[in-house]
Design a protein around this motif. Structure first.
Motif, PDB file in Angstrom:
ATOM      1  N   LEU A  23      -1.835   8.659  -9.276  1.00 55.85           N
ATOM      2  CA  LEU A  23      -2.648   7.567  -8.754  1.00 55.85           C
ATOM      3  C   LEU A  23      -4.115   7.930  -8.921  1.00 55.85           C
ATOM      4  O   LEU A  23      -4.489   9.113  -8.871  1.00 55.85           O
ATOM      5  CB  LEU A  23      -2.335   7.317  -7.280  1.00 55.85           C
ATOM      6  CG  LEU A  23      -0.921   6.828  -6.967  1.00 55.85           C
ATOM      7  CD1 LEU A  23      -0.736   6.682  -5.457  1.00 55.85           C
ATOM      8  CD2 LEU A  23      -0.634   5.506  -7.657  1.00 55.85           C
ATOM      9  N   TYR A  24      -4.945   6.893  -9.085  1.00 56.26           N
ATOM     10  CA  TYR A  24      -6.376   7.112  -9.333  1.00 56.26           C
ATOM     11  C   TYR A  24      -7.209   6.261  -8.385  1.00 56.26           C
ATOM     12  O   TYR A  24      -6.832   5.137  -8.046  1.00 56.26           O
ATOM     13  CB  TYR A  24      -6.729   6.766 -10.788  1.00 56.26           C
ATOM     14  CG  TYR A  24      -6.045   7.657 -11.782  1.00 56.26           C
ATOM     15  CD1 TYR A  24      -6.667   8.808 -12.261  1.00 56.26           C
ATOM     16  CD2 TYR A  24      -4.752   7.365 -12.233  1.00 56.26           C
ATOM     17  CE1 TYR A  24      -6.030   9.640 -13.174  1.00 56.26           C
ATOM     18  CE2 TYR A  24      -4.107   8.187 -13.143  1.00 56.26           C
ATOM     19  CZ  TYR A  24      -4.750   9.325 -13.608  1.00 56.26           C
ATOM     20  OH  TYR A  24      -4.112  10.159 -14.503  1.00 56.26           O
ATOM     21  N   ASP A  25      -8.319   6.807  -7.965  1.00 54.86           N
ATOM     22  CA  ASP A  25      -9.264   6.065  -7.144  1.00 54.86           C
ATOM     23  C   ASP A  25      -9.789   4.876  -7.938  1.00 54.86           C
ATOM     24  O   ASP A  25     -10.249   5.035  -9.080  1.00 54.86           O
ATOM     25  CB  ASP A  25     -10.425   6.973  -6.710  1.00 54.86           C
ATOM     26  CG  ASP A  25     -11.381   6.279  -5.778  1.00 54.86           C
ATOM     27  OD1 ASP A  25     -12.262   5.542  -6.282  1.00 54.86           O
ATOM     28  OD2 ASP A  25     -11.271   6.469  -4.557  1.00 54.86           O
ATOM     29  N   GLU A  83      -3.652  12.250   8.656  1.00 54.37           N
ATOM     30  CA  GLU A  83      -3.276  12.431   7.254  1.00 54.37           C
ATOM     31  C   GLU A  83      -2.739  11.134   6.664  1.00 54.37           C
ATOM     32  O   GLU A  83      -3.080  10.762   5.540  1.00 54.37           O
ATOM     33  CB  GLU A  83      -2.232  13.544   7.122  1.00 54.37           C
ATOM     34  CG  GLU A  83      -1.815  13.794   5.678  1.00 54.37           C
ATOM     35  CD  GLU A  83      -0.748  14.856   5.538  1.00 54.37           C
ATOM     36  OE1 GLU A  83      -0.495  15.303   4.401  1.00 54.37           O
ATOM     37  OE2 GLU A  83      -0.149  15.227   6.569  1.00 54.37           O
ATOM     38  N   LEU A  84      -1.912  10.442   7.431  1.00 49.19           N
ATOM     39  CA  LEU A  84      -1.361   9.171   6.961  1.00 49.19           C
ATOM     40  C   LEU A  84      -2.464   8.137   6.802  1.00 49.19           C
ATOM     41  O   LEU A  84      -2.517   7.420   5.790  1.00 49.19           O
ATOM     42  CB  LEU A  84      -0.301   8.665   7.932  1.00 49.19           C
ATOM     43  CG  LEU A  84       0.282   7.281   7.619  1.00 49.19           C
ATOM     44  CD1 LEU A  84       1.023   7.296   6.295  1.00 49.19           C
ATOM     45  CD2 LEU A  84       1.203   6.810   8.748  1.00 49.19           C
ATOM     46  N   ILE A  85      -3.348   8.047   7.783  1.00 52.20           N
ATOM     47  CA  ILE A  85      -4.424   7.055   7.727  1.00 52.20           C
ATOM     48  C   ILE A  85      -5.307   7.277   6.502  1.00 52.20           C
ATOM     49  O   ILE A  85      -5.597   6.339   5.740  1.00 52.20           O
ATOM     50  CB  ILE A  85      -5.282   7.119   9.013  1.00 52.20           C
ATOM     51  CG1 ILE A  85      -4.435   6.816  10.256  1.00 52.20           C
ATOM     52  CG2 ILE A  85      -6.461   6.148   8.913  1.00 52.20           C
ATOM     53  CD1 ILE A  85      -3.824   5.447  10.289  1.00 52.20           C
ATOM     54  N   THR A  90      -7.094   5.714   1.027  1.00 52.81           N
ATOM     55  CA  THR A  90      -7.455   6.093  -0.337  1.00 52.81           C
ATOM     56  C   THR A  90      -6.651   5.313  -1.366  1.00 52.81           C
ATOM     57  O   THR A  90      -7.179   4.863  -2.385  1.00 52.81           O
ATOM     58  CB  THR A  90      -7.234   7.604  -0.551  1.00 52.81           C
ATOM     59  OG1 THR A  90      -7.994   8.328   0.419  1.00 52.81           O
ATOM     60  CG2 THR A  90      -7.672   8.024  -1.940  1.00 52.81           C
ATOM     61  N   GLU A  91      -5.353   5.144  -1.092  1.00 53.92           N
ATOM     62  CA  GLU A  91      -4.489   4.478  -2.064  1.00 53.92           C
ATOM     63  C   GLU A  91      -4.638   2.966  -2.062  1.00 53.92           C
ATOM     64  O   GLU A  91      -4.438   2.318  -3.096  1.00 53.92           O
ATOM     65  CB  GLU A  91      -3.025   4.842  -1.783  1.00 53.92           C
ATOM     66  CG  GLU A  91      -2.696   6.292  -2.098  1.00 53.92           C
ATOM     67  CD  GLU A  91      -1.227   6.620  -1.927  1.00 53.92           C
ATOM     68  OE1 GLU A  91      -0.786   7.645  -2.473  1.00 53.92           O
ATOM     69  OE2 GLU A  91      -0.511   5.848  -1.243  1.00 53.92           O
ATOM     70  N   HIS A 189       1.089   2.968  -3.892  1.00 53.74           N
ATOM     71  CA  HIS A 189       0.889   3.828  -2.713  1.00 53.74           C
ATOM     72  C   HIS A 189       2.042   4.818  -2.565  1.00 53.74           C
ATOM     73  O   HIS A 189       2.698   4.904  -1.527  1.00 53.74           O
ATOM     74  CB  HIS A 189       0.676   3.010  -1.436  1.00 53.74           C
ATOM     75  CG  HIS A 189       1.521   1.787  -1.295  1.00 53.74           C
ATOM     76  ND1 HIS A 189       2.840   1.849  -0.937  1.00 53.74           N
ATOM     77  CD2 HIS A 189       1.223   0.476  -1.459  1.00 53.74           C
ATOM     78  CE1 HIS A 189       3.338   0.610  -0.869  1.00 53.74           C
ATOM     79  NE2 HIS A 189       2.384  -0.231  -1.183  1.00 53.74           N
ATOM     80  N   SER A 190       2.252   5.581  -3.639  1.00 57.59           N
ATOM     81  CA  SER A 190       3.345   6.547  -3.676  1.00 57.59           C
ATOM     82  C   SER A 190       3.183   7.649  -2.644  1.00 57.59           C
ATOM     83  O   SER A 190       4.164   8.105  -2.043  1.00 57.59           O
ATOM     84  CB  SER A 190       3.445   7.163  -5.079  1.00 57.59           C
ATOM     85  OG  SER A 190       3.531   6.180  -6.075  1.00 57.59           O
ATOM     86  N   GLY A 191       1.948   8.120  -2.437  1.00 54.64           N
ATOM     87  CA  GLY A 191       1.709   9.185  -1.474  1.00 54.64           C
ATOM     88  C   GLY A 191       1.976   8.738  -0.051  1.00 54.64           C
ATOM     89  O   GLY A 191       2.565   9.470   0.754  1.00 54.64           O
ATOM     90  N   THR A 192       1.539   7.538   0.266  1.00 54.79           N
ATOM     91  CA  THR A 192       1.819   6.969   1.584  1.00 54.79           C
ATOM     92  C   THR A 192       3.321   6.868   1.811  1.00 54.79           C
ATOM     93  O   THR A 192       3.830   7.221   2.885  1.00 54.79           O
ATOM     94  CB  THR A 192       1.176   5.571   1.694  1.00 54.79           C
ATOM     95  OG1 THR A 192      -0.236   5.690   1.553  1.00 54.79           O
ATOM     96  CG2 THR A 192       1.497   4.926   3.024  1.00 54.79           C
ATOM     97  N   SER A 193       4.037   6.412   0.796  1.00 50.87           N
ATOM     98  CA  SER A 193       5.489   6.280   0.897  1.00 50.87           C
ATOM     99  C   SER A 193       6.140   7.632   1.134  1.00 50.87           C
ATOM    100  O   SER A 193       7.092   7.744   1.917  1.00 50.87           O
ATOM    101  CB  SER A 193       6.048   5.643  -0.381  1.00 50.87           C
ATOM    102  OG  SER A 193       5.495   4.359  -0.592  1.00 50.87           O
ATOM    103  N   GLU A 194       5.635   8.650   0.456  1.00 53.17           N
ATOM    104  CA  GLU A 194       6.199   9.995   0.643  1.00 53.17           C
ATOM    105  C   GLU A 194       6.041  10.477   2.078  1.00 53.17           C
ATOM    106  O   GLU A 194       6.977  11.026   2.678  1.00 53.17           O
ATOM    107  CB  GLU A 194       5.535  10.979  -0.317  1.00 53.17           C
ATOM    108  CG  GLU A 194       6.015  12.409  -0.141  1.00 53.17           C
ATOM    109  CD  GLU A 194       5.292  13.391  -1.031  1.00 53.17           C
ATOM    110  OE1 GLU A 194       4.824  14.430  -0.517  1.00 53.17           O
ATOM    111  OE2 GLU A 194       5.194  13.127  -2.252  1.00 53.17           O
TER     112      GLU A 194
END
Length: 527
Positions: A23-25, A83-85, A90-91, A189-194
């Motif tokens: 994922l990219y900003d 961390e989640l927020i 970001t995503e 939002h793969s990181g959020t899902s993880e």
């Protein structure tokens, strides 16, 4: 906690494939932490086998045990803390207050289903006792209640990375119903899902739920998603997104040897009928609707994308006031580069149609990552003859349809497709004169509201978030509120069933103390 990028195959982490994505900003184009492994066909099959095996045990868990499980999920999500927020911000490019509010909504709806299970009466238990002496024919002992469907496949939405995603309403209601869930993570939002998936797995383990109760996989909807939906273990699909993607899933599900329901919430332009009296204060109305049209860069499924009104001098004043209000709005960063590009393409296609006039737009030019607010207008006759103008433009866009008379107004309403919402603006004393138009609007939507804006969906028993096609694939159900659980259950009748095989909800003693229909009467009493 670092992002590992692996798939959750039941309680185990897995990264067997060689295809990954990052994922990219959206503004800096810098890579975000984490490389996400697309699930292989073997991994997807493993998740499906585990889920199908888990169903036999999970559907037998008590409502109280499942309520404890849901509450533990909520606690584990809260334990993720900032961390989640930060990762979700970001995503998604959404601000902290929005994400914190969405986390609260996510936790709230999970606890709402837990409370529903604690009460237990939602299963619609009914008992008709045997009448062996009845003539001319005796009656068997008949007992019926709602039972879980089976494995549910959930596809995350792009615009709500928490509330309509990994632990969102589809997942929460399916788990509450007694159905194992396999989530296909959204690529934005793969990181959020993880992070959320990790919290759910911790709850699975703490509550001793069977391995396979929950899985989450990364990958393309065309490959991973298709494999999941076509697998015979899967008994229902929950989806929120575009009409195109929703219909592809619907077609897949109906191509199976055993077709299954796809509960897809898709496109909606959410028509707003402005009665003449609503234009008595055009400045206030323009400010209210400019805010709603551009709220969250217009990235809500209930965005007011269509305004319908009769032509008169007050409408002209409204158009000028709306122009002033929209011009003040600063273009906002959209959820992803793909969504921003789609908005620009669809907006440009819409306003390039014959008869379209741009009546309001943001004064400030937008950056490549931003969506520029635009409102156009069109004559009713042109709108009626061009179905393209009914298509949703996902972003800060709306269309004003100007009607010459009541006849044209009726034709515009008749031409509308199914919608999530419809809004009526005007004084109550005037509404009786437009009763037929209001009733016809009701036929087109799942929620009709008065003197407000459609953005904002309350999570409660009385909410209906769904509507006639193409707003949703089944207008009888909702994806928000306690009614969402009804999507993932089916009625089962037990005839002359031995007592030890009966679910607690149907046993003579009514050990759960739920409300039941016994011999045609509502009661909480035992037999």
């Amino acid at each position: 906690m670092s992002i590992h990028g692996k798939n959750f195959i039941g309680n185990e982490l897995s990264a067997k494939g060689d295809k990954t994505s990052k994922l990219y900003d959206i503004n800096s184009n810098e890579a975000l932490d984490g490389e996400f492994f697309h699930a292989t066909t073997v991994e997807v099959d493993e998740a499906l086998v585990k889920a199908n095996k888990a169903f036999i045990e999970y559907k037998q868990t008590s409502q109280l045990h499942r309520a404890e499980f849901l509450e533990t999920i909520a606690s584990e999500i809260m334990n993720l803390g900032d961390e989640l927020i930060l990762r979700t911000m970001t995503e998604s490019n959404l601000p902290r207050p929005r994400i914190e509010g969405e986390r609260g909504r996510t936790i709230g709806q999970i606890k709402m289903f837990a409370n529903l299970l604690k009460d237990g009466s939602w299963v619609e238990a009914s008992i008709d006792e045997a009448l062996p002496e009845r003539t001319p024919l005796p009656r068997n002992d008949l007992r019926k209640m709602l039972r879980p469907l089976g494995v549910v496949s959930v596809f995350e939405a792009s615009n709500f990375p928490l509330a309509f995603a990994c632990a969102g309403g589809d997942t929460a209601s399916a788990l509450a119903a007694g159905c194992p869930v396999i989530v296909k993570a959204h690529s934005s939002h793969s990181g959020t899902s993880e992070l959320i998936a990790g919290a759910i797995i911790k709850a699975v383990e703490k509550c001793n739920m069977p391995n396979g109760t929950f899985s989450m996989v990364h990958g393309s909807g065309r490959t991973v998603g298709q494999q999941i939906v076509l697998n015979e273990a899967v008994q229902a699909v929950g989806f929120t997104g575009s009409t195109y993607a929703g219909m592809e899933l619907f077609k897949l599900a109906n191509s199976r040897k055993q077709p299954i329901p796809v509960f897809a919430e898709m496109g909606s332009v959410n028509p707003c009928l402005f009665l003449p009296s609503s234009l008595n204060d055009t400045k206030k109305l323009a400010a209210t609707y400019a805010f709603s049209i551009t709220l969250g860069a217009g990235q809500f499924c209930t965005n007011p994308g269509l305004i319908i009104a009769l032509k008169d001098e007050k409408l002209e004043a409204f158009k000028k006031d709306l122009k002033d209000e929209i011009s003040k709005v600063k273009p906002a960063t959209m959820l992803s580069k793909g969504i921003q590009e789609a908005y620009e393409k669809n907006k440009d296609e819409a306003i390039s149609q014959d008869g379209m006039t741009v009546i309001a737009e943001a004064f400030e030019d937008n950056l490549a990552s931003e969506g520029k607010p635009v409102v156009a207008s069109v004559e009713a006759s042109t709108f009626i003859s061009n179905p393209k103008l009914q298509e949703e433009v996902f972003g800060p866009y709306s269309l004003l349809v100007e009607c010459n008379d009541i006849n044209e107004l009726d034709q515009v309403i008749a031409s509308l497709e199914g919608q999530l919402t419809a809004t009526v603006m005007g004084e109550e004393s005037e509404m009786s004169s437009y009763e037929n138009q209001i009733l016809n609007l009701e036929n087109k939507c799942g929620r009709i509201l008065f003197n407000g804006v459609p953005t904002g969906v309350e999570v409660c028993a009385s909410m209906q978030h769904g509507g006639p096609f193409p707003a949703a694939t089944d207008a009888r159900f909702t994806s928000v509120g306690t009614g969402a659980i009804k999507r993932f259950v089916r009625p089962v009748c037990f005839q002359d069933c031995p007592s030890f095989l009966l679910p607690l909800e149907l046993q003579d003693g009514n050990p759960l103390g739920i409300l039941r229909i016994v011999n045609d009467k509502y009661t909480k009493s035992s037999l």
